[in-house]
Design a protein around this motif. Structure first.
Motif, PDB file in Angstrom:
ATOM      1  N   ASP A 170       4.439 -11.509  -8.949  1.00  0.00           N
ATOM      2  CA  ASP A 170       4.984 -10.201  -8.843  1.00  0.00           C
ATOM      3  C   ASP A 170       6.408 -10.487  -8.230  1.00  0.00           C
ATOM      4  O   ASP A 170       7.329  -9.706  -8.949  1.00  0.00           O
ATOM      5  CB  ASP A 170       4.108  -9.419  -7.925  1.00  0.00           C
ATOM      6  N   GLY A 221       3.021  -0.181   4.282  1.00  0.00           N
ATOM      7  CA  GLY A 221       3.891  -0.169   2.850  1.00  0.00           C
ATOM      8  C   GLY A 221       5.116   0.730   3.546  1.00  0.00           C
ATOM      9  O   GLY A 221       6.303   0.285   2.686  1.00  0.00           O
ATOM     10  N   GLU A 253       1.043   0.666  -1.741  1.00  0.00           N
ATOM     11  CA  GLU A 253       2.242   0.587  -2.864  1.00  0.00           C
ATOM     12  C   GLU A 253       2.768   1.910  -3.047  1.00  0.00           C
ATOM     13  O   GLU A 253       4.121   2.025  -3.213  1.00  0.00           O
ATOM     14  CB  GLU A 253       1.354   0.192  -4.328  1.00  0.00           C
ATOM     15  N   TYR A 284       5.069   2.694  -0.116  1.00  0.00           N
ATOM     16  CA  TYR A 284       6.129   1.664  -0.275  1.00  0.00           C
ATOM     17  C   TYR A 284       7.182   2.462  -1.205  1.00  0.00           C
ATOM     18  O   TYR A 284       8.379   2.592  -0.847  1.00  0.00           O
ATOM     19  CB  TYR A 284       5.524   0.388  -0.817  1.00  0.00           C
ATOM     20  N   GLU A 285       6.762   3.023  -2.511  1.00  0.00           N
ATOM     21  CA  GLU A 285       7.725   3.832  -3.378  1.00  0.00           C
ATOM     22  C   GLU A 285       8.221   4.975  -2.641  1.00  0.00           C
ATOM     23  O   GLU A 285       9.266   5.130  -2.797  1.00  0.00           O
ATOM     24  CB  GLU A 285       6.984   3.869  -4.440  1.00  0.00           C
ATOM     25  N   LYS A 298       9.041  -0.991   3.507  1.00  0.00           N
ATOM     26  CA  LYS A 298      10.337  -0.656   2.449  1.00  0.00           C
ATOM     27  C   LYS A 298      11.634  -0.296   3.308  1.00  0.00           C
ATOM     28  O   LYS A 298      12.728  -0.434   2.864  1.00  0.00           O
ATOM     29  CB  LYS A 298       9.675   0.546   1.339  1.00  0.00           C
ATOM     30  N   LYS A 309      -1.725  -5.653  -8.528  1.00  0.00           N
ATOM     31  CA  LYS A 309      -2.663  -4.496  -8.810  1.00  0.00           C
ATOM     32  C   LYS A 309      -3.785  -4.751  -9.486  1.00  0.00           C
ATOM     33  O   LYS A 309      -4.936  -4.258  -9.238  1.00  0.00           O
ATOM     34  CB  LYS A 309      -1.862  -3.303  -8.955  1.00  0.00           C
ATOM     35  N   TYR A 323       7.303  -2.503 -10.975  1.00  0.00           N
ATOM     36  CA  TYR A 323       6.269  -1.810 -10.061  1.00  0.00           C
ATOM     37  C   TYR A 323       5.239  -2.916  -9.431  1.00  0.00           C
ATOM     38  O   TYR A 323       4.306  -2.633  -8.941  1.00  0.00           O
ATOM     39  CB  TYR A 323       5.667  -0.635 -10.707  1.00  0.00           C
ATOM     40  N   ARG A 324       5.358  -4.340  -9.741  1.00  0.00           N
ATOM     41  CA  ARG A 324       4.696  -5.308  -9.108  1.00  0.00           C
ATOM     42  C   ARG A 324       3.210  -5.256  -9.525  1.00  0.00           C
ATOM     43  O   ARG A 324       2.374  -5.226  -8.729  1.00  0.00           O
ATOM     44  CB  ARG A 324       4.969  -5.449  -7.554  1.00  0.00           C
ATOM     45  N   CYS A 325       2.808  -5.095 -10.881  1.00  0.00           N
ATOM     46  CA  CYS A 325       1.440  -4.894 -11.219  1.00  0.00           C
ATOM     47  C   CYS A 325       0.603  -5.801 -11.353  1.00  0.00           C
ATOM     48  O   CYS A 325      -0.605  -5.741 -11.529  1.00  0.00           O
ATOM     49  CB  CYS A 325       1.457  -3.911 -12.612  1.00  0.00           C
ATOM     50  N   HIS A 385       9.393  -9.581 -10.727  1.00  0.00           N
ATOM     51  CA  HIS A 385      10.237  -8.314 -10.287  1.00  0.00           C
ATOM     52  C   HIS A 385      12.043  -8.927 -10.102  1.00  0.00           C
ATOM     53  O   HIS A 385      12.622  -8.034 -10.769  1.00  0.00           O
ATOM     54  CB  HIS A 385       9.805  -8.131  -8.742  1.00  0.00           C
TER      55      HIS A 385
END
Length: 175
Positions: free
Chosen positions: A110, A14, A161, A164-165, A18, A137, A132-134, A114
């Motif tokens: 996602d 992740g 995730e 990544y953030e 990013k 998830k 947040y591409r849920c 997004h």
């Protein structure tokens, strides 16, 4: 595979994913984007070949991004080639096609959401959901709850995730 080792691979995947994207999109540094992309590919491929639950996630992300036409730079091509080569050479676990398709559709939704949802609605909750591409998830959580794989796979995906953030924040702070 040991949960701790898989957790490290998910975090590394992740974070480096990013960083690769940010070095390409923001820093315009192809060399570092490719290096971080290859790190991502190796970490993701190792998790894929060692654990079926991980394979669902990383294959779904790969195919979702391909279908959404998000493989759009040299760093993505390098990452794709390294990931696929490792998986071909080492083999992947046996997977349920139905579970893989469900995971792939969630990854695709996602990616599309997004990019597009902000131009469709001003609803802040819907925008946050897709920012947040849920979708994936929620789907991975449901697949775990219905027994497609262990609940730890959902936890690993959350680690991916979060890293990544976190990488986005670290990159913005350091560059």
């Amino acid at each position: 595979m040991n949960f701790v080792v898989l957790a490290i691979l998910f975090i590394l995947s992740g974070f480096s994913m990013k960083y690769s994207d940010d070095y390409f999109d923001v820093g315009h540094n192809n060399k570092l984007a490719i290096i971080f992309g290859i790190v991502c590919a190796v970490a993701s491929a190792l998790a894929t070949i060692w654990d079926a639950g991980s394979a669902y996630i990383f294959i779904a992300i790969l195919i979702g991004n391909l279908l959404a036409l998000k493989v759009d730079g040299k760093h993505h091509i390098a990452t794709l080639i390294v990931y696929v080569l490792i998986c071909i050479i080492c083999g992947i676990p046996e997977l349920s096609i139905a579970v893989l398709i469900i995971a792939m559709i969630s990854a695709l939704l996602d990616e599309i959401g997004h990019e597009k949802i902000g131009s469709i609605t001003n609803n802040k909750y819907v925008n946050l959901f897709f920012e947040y591409r849920c979708v994936m998830k929620v789907v991975i959580l449901l697949l775990a709850l219905f027994g497609a794989f262990g609940f730890e796979v959902f936890l690993l995906f959350l680690l991916f995730e979060l890293s990544y953030e976190l990488a986005g924040l670290v990159y913005a702070r350091l560059n």
